[in-house]
Design a protein around this motif. Sequence first.
Motif, short mmCIF file in Angstrom:
data_model
loop_
_atom_site.label_atom_id
_atom_site.label_comp_id
_atom_site.label_asym_id
_atom_site.label_seq_id
_atom_site.Cartn_x
_atom_site.Cartn_y
_atom_site.Cartn_z
N GLN A 38 0.84 -1.20 0.00
CA GLN A 38 0.00 0.00 0.00
C GLN A 38 0.87 1.25 0.00
O GLN A 38 1.89 1.31 0.68
N ASP A 42 -4.38 5.28 3.83
CA ASP A 42 -5.79 5.14 3.44
C ASP A 42 -6.01 3.99 2.47
O ASP A 42 -7.14 3.72 2.08
N ASN A 43 -4.93 3.33 2.05
CA ASN A 43 -4.99 2.24 1.07
C ASN A 43 -5.66 2.69 -0.23
O ASN A 43 -6.40 1.95 -0.85
N SER A 44 -5.34 3.92 -0.66
CA SER A 44 -5.96 4.44 -1.88
C SER A 44 -5.20 4.06 -3.15
O SER A 44 -5.73 4.23 -4.24
#
Length: 105
Positions: A38, A42-44
């Motif tokens: 990641q 925010d794991n965006s």
Amino acid sequence: MFNVPENQASLWTTYSFQKGDLKGLGFGLGLFYVGERQGDSDNSFTVPDYLRTDAAIYYRRDNFNAAINIRNLFNVDYISNADNGRIFLQSGAPLTIIGSISWEF
């Protein structure tokens, strides 16, 4: 956690001639794998995985040592670090060759 892969592995092996005219000459090869991870908390987005290959050739005789170390042998383009965002993604080092000579006493 960001920038931490679920899978990571490394392998380094060497071979040295023990007898004859080539005694003291050696070779090494290393593989370093870092899995997808990641890029932020925010794991965006994800940072892709990579496989880097390193190599070495060296000569050791009595107290004399000489070596040439090659990092990223195939000049793979990879991201080595993310800073918890898309603003700064650090590229891994390109093909790098380092030579060294030493005498132990």
